[in-house]
Design a protein around this motif. Structure first.
Motif, PDB file in Angstrom:
ATOM      1  N   ARG A  74     -20.434  23.794 -13.423  1.00  0.00           N
ATOM      2  CA  ARG A  74     -21.095  22.772 -14.243  1.00  0.00           C
ATOM      3  C   ARG A  74     -20.081  21.820 -14.852  1.00  0.00           C
ATOM      4  O   ARG A  74     -20.323  20.610 -14.954  1.00  0.00           O
ATOM      5  CB  ARG A  74     -21.907  23.457 -15.339  1.00  0.00           C
ATOM      6  CG  ARG A  74     -22.783  22.523 -16.148  1.00  0.00           C
ATOM      7  CD  ARG A  74     -23.596  23.288 -17.159  1.00  0.00           C
ATOM      8  NE  ARG A  74     -24.478  22.423 -17.914  1.00  0.00           N
ATOM      9  CZ  ARG A  74     -25.271  22.835 -18.882  1.00  0.00           C
ATOM     10  NH1 ARG A  74     -25.295  24.122 -19.213  1.00  0.00           N
ATOM     11  NH2 ARG A  74     -26.035  21.979 -19.529  1.00  0.00           N
ATOM     12  N   LEU A  75     -18.918  22.358 -15.228  1.00  0.00           N
ATOM     13  CA  LEU A  75     -17.871  21.519 -15.814  1.00  0.00           C
ATOM     14  C   LEU A  75     -17.301  20.541 -14.790  1.00  0.00           C
ATOM     15  O   LEU A  75     -17.024  19.382 -15.092  1.00  0.00           O
ATOM     16  CB  LEU A  75     -16.752  22.415 -16.367  1.00  0.00           C
ATOM     17  CG  LEU A  75     -15.559  21.705 -17.022  1.00  0.00           C
ATOM     18  CD1 LEU A  75     -16.005  20.956 -18.279  1.00  0.00           C
ATOM     19  CD2 LEU A  75     -14.467  22.708 -17.356  1.00  0.00           C
ATOM     20  N   LEU A  76     -17.156  21.026 -13.545  1.00  0.00           N
ATOM     21  CA  LEU A  76     -16.548  20.201 -12.498  1.00  0.00           C
ATOM     22  C   LEU A  76     -17.518  19.196 -11.889  1.00  0.00           C
ATOM     23  O   LEU A  76     -17.109  18.102 -11.487  1.00  0.00           O
ATOM     24  CB  LEU A  76     -15.985  21.095 -11.396  1.00  0.00           C
ATOM     25  CG  LEU A  76     -14.823  22.007 -11.784  1.00  0.00           C
ATOM     26  CD1 LEU A  76     -14.444  22.912 -10.629  1.00  0.00           C
ATOM     27  CD2 LEU A  76     -13.621  21.178 -12.231  1.00  0.00           C
ATOM     28  N   THR A  77     -18.804  19.573 -11.788  1.00  0.00           N
ATOM     29  CA  THR A  77     -19.767  18.722 -11.076  1.00  0.00           C
ATOM     30  C   THR A  77     -20.838  18.122 -11.966  1.00  0.00           C
ATOM     31  O   THR A  77     -21.517  17.172 -11.562  1.00  0.00           O
ATOM     32  CB  THR A  77     -20.460  19.524  -9.961  1.00  0.00           C
ATOM     33  OG1 THR A  77     -21.271  20.559 -10.547  1.00  0.00           O
ATOM     34  CG2 THR A  77     -19.440  20.160  -9.032  1.00  0.00           C
ATOM     35  N   GLY A  78     -21.029  18.690 -13.162  1.00  0.00           N
ATOM     36  CA  GLY A  78     -22.110  18.232 -14.022  1.00  0.00           C
ATOM     37  C   GLY A  78     -23.469  18.750 -13.594  1.00  0.00           C
ATOM     38  O   GLY A  78     -24.497  18.315 -14.122  1.00  0.00           O
ATOM     39  N   LYS A  79     -23.501  19.673 -12.637  1.00  0.00           N
ATOM     40  CA  LYS A  79     -24.749  20.230 -12.140  1.00  0.00           C
ATOM     41  C   LYS A  79     -24.775  21.740 -12.360  1.00  0.00           C
ATOM     42  O   LYS A  79     -23.736  22.372 -12.533  1.00  0.00           O
ATOM     43  CB  LYS A  79     -24.910  19.938 -10.639  1.00  0.00           C
ATOM     44  CG  LYS A  79     -24.923  18.450 -10.296  1.00  0.00           C
ATOM     45  CD  LYS A  79     -25.031  18.250  -8.793  1.00  0.00           C
ATOM     46  CE  LYS A  79     -25.017  16.778  -8.436  1.00  0.00           C
ATOM     47  NZ  LYS A  79     -25.103  16.581  -6.949  1.00  0.00           N
ATOM     48  N   GLU A  80     -25.985  22.306 -12.330  1.00  0.00           N
ATOM     49  CA  GLU A  80     -26.148  23.751 -12.452  1.00  0.00           C
ATOM     50  C   GLU A  80     -26.228  24.360 -11.054  1.00  0.00           C
ATOM     51  O   GLU A  80     -27.133  24.044 -10.285  1.00  0.00           O
ATOM     52  CB  GLU A  80     -27.411  24.079 -13.255  1.00  0.00           C
ATOM     53  CG  GLU A  80     -27.344  23.591 -14.692  1.00  0.00           C
ATOM     54  CD  GLU A  80     -28.548  24.025 -15.505  1.00  0.00           C
ATOM     55  OE1 GLU A  80     -29.434  24.681 -14.931  1.00  0.00           O
ATOM     56  OE2 GLU A  80     -28.589  23.705 -16.714  1.00  0.00           O
ATOM     57  N   GLY A  81     -25.280  25.227 -10.733  1.00  0.00           N
ATOM     58  CA  GLY A  81     -25.214  25.788  -9.390  1.00  0.00           C
ATOM     59  C   GLY A  81     -26.076  27.018  -9.179  1.00  0.00           C
ATOM     60  O   GLY A  81     -26.333  27.410  -8.042  1.00  0.00           O
TER      61      GLY A  81
END
Length: 280
Positions: A191-198
């Motif tokens: 989430r920190l790297l992509t801004g998305k929830e994996g």
């Protein structure tokens, strides 16, 4: 002891029929609860009918026409075959999921009986297998891993290992913490790297529950196997549906399969792998 295996398999088929109810109704019950909470927050009156919808009531009925399922139409596997996969009233098709879950439940019960025999481990293993089957099916259909299933599975794992039924209690406790924190860390890093929830938070709880049953030593096996199988099936699904990489792929079924393998054959696999490493 053929009678023992037959009775256990039949018991699994019967439980599989109930698991179909859980798989179908529990997500709807969760959605109804969410709607009610949202309505209360914004000051609106919730749907009162939702309170009467649970795992027991109303009785099972055809979702297409509302036909009440009669007892002879609810016999595991056999009823589906006799009805030729269709409702006896409106002839609407019945999902293949129903006999498949029943068959898998019967097969898992038979596998547990073969592995653990008549022992205290058997009823615990049956609970473990049936819970994972329900969780995997719900995650496949709705991408939900309900707390109503993952948390009892977690606490049950710690409970049975009070007596070291599958692993010593310290290993179960450490495994529970490590299992949750490992996926929690991956989630927040992604989430920190992509801004998305994996992934969903249910995946953290499921891995923690699996480690509560099998111990921390099984975590590498579970994570590795679930990741490999999930990646392979994910690529196959993406190629077959020709959709973008943004399509969500549930991790729960692969964690469940890996956890089942770890409980049944984990010590043997770990010993085999360590033997290979030492041989080098």
């Amino acid at each position: 002891m053929p009678e023992f295996y037959i009775l256990t398999a039949v018991f699994g088929l019967i439980i599989g029929s109930f698991l179909n109810v859980v798989i179908h109704r529990l997500p709807k019950m969760i959605e109804d609860s969410w709607r009610k909470e949202c309505a209360e927050i914004i000051g609106m009156e919730g749907d009162r009918a939702a309170a009467h919808y649970n795992l027991l009531l109303p009785p099972s009925a055809c979702p297409a026409c509302g036909h009440r399922i009669r007892p002879w139409e609810n016999v595991p596997i056999l009823s589906y075959l006799l009805l030729r996969g269709r409702c006896s009233e409106c002839k609407a098709p019945i999902s293949i999921r129903y006999p498949l879950v029943e068959l898998l439940a019967g097969g898992l019960a038979l596998l547990a009986a073969w592995k653990f025999g008549i022992s205290w481990q058997l009823p615990a293993a049956l609970f473990f297998c049936f819970s994972l089957l329900a969780l995997a099916a719900i995650d496949l259909e709705t991408q939900l891993l309900p707390d109503a299933l993952t948390l009892p599975l977690l606490w049950a794992g710690l409970l049975v290992n009070l007596w070291g039924l599958f692993t010593p209690l310290p290993q179960a406790v450490i495994g529970t913490m490590a299992g949750y924190l490992s996926l929690w860390s991956v989630y927040h890093l992604f989430r920190l790297l992509t801004g998305k929830e994996g992934m969903g938070h249910g995946d953290f709880k499921l891995l923690a529950a699996l480690a509560a049953w099998t111990g921390w030593k099984m975590l590498p096996l579970i994570i590795l196997f679930a990741s490999l199988v999930g990646a392979i099936f994910g690529l196959i699904i993406l190629a077959a549906k020709k959709k973008s990489r943004g399509i969500p792929i549930p991790l729960g079924p692969y964690l469940a399969l890996a956890g089942l393998i770890a409980l049944m054959w984990g010590p043997f696999i770990n010993a085999w792998y360590l033997g290979l490493v030492q041989a080098r």
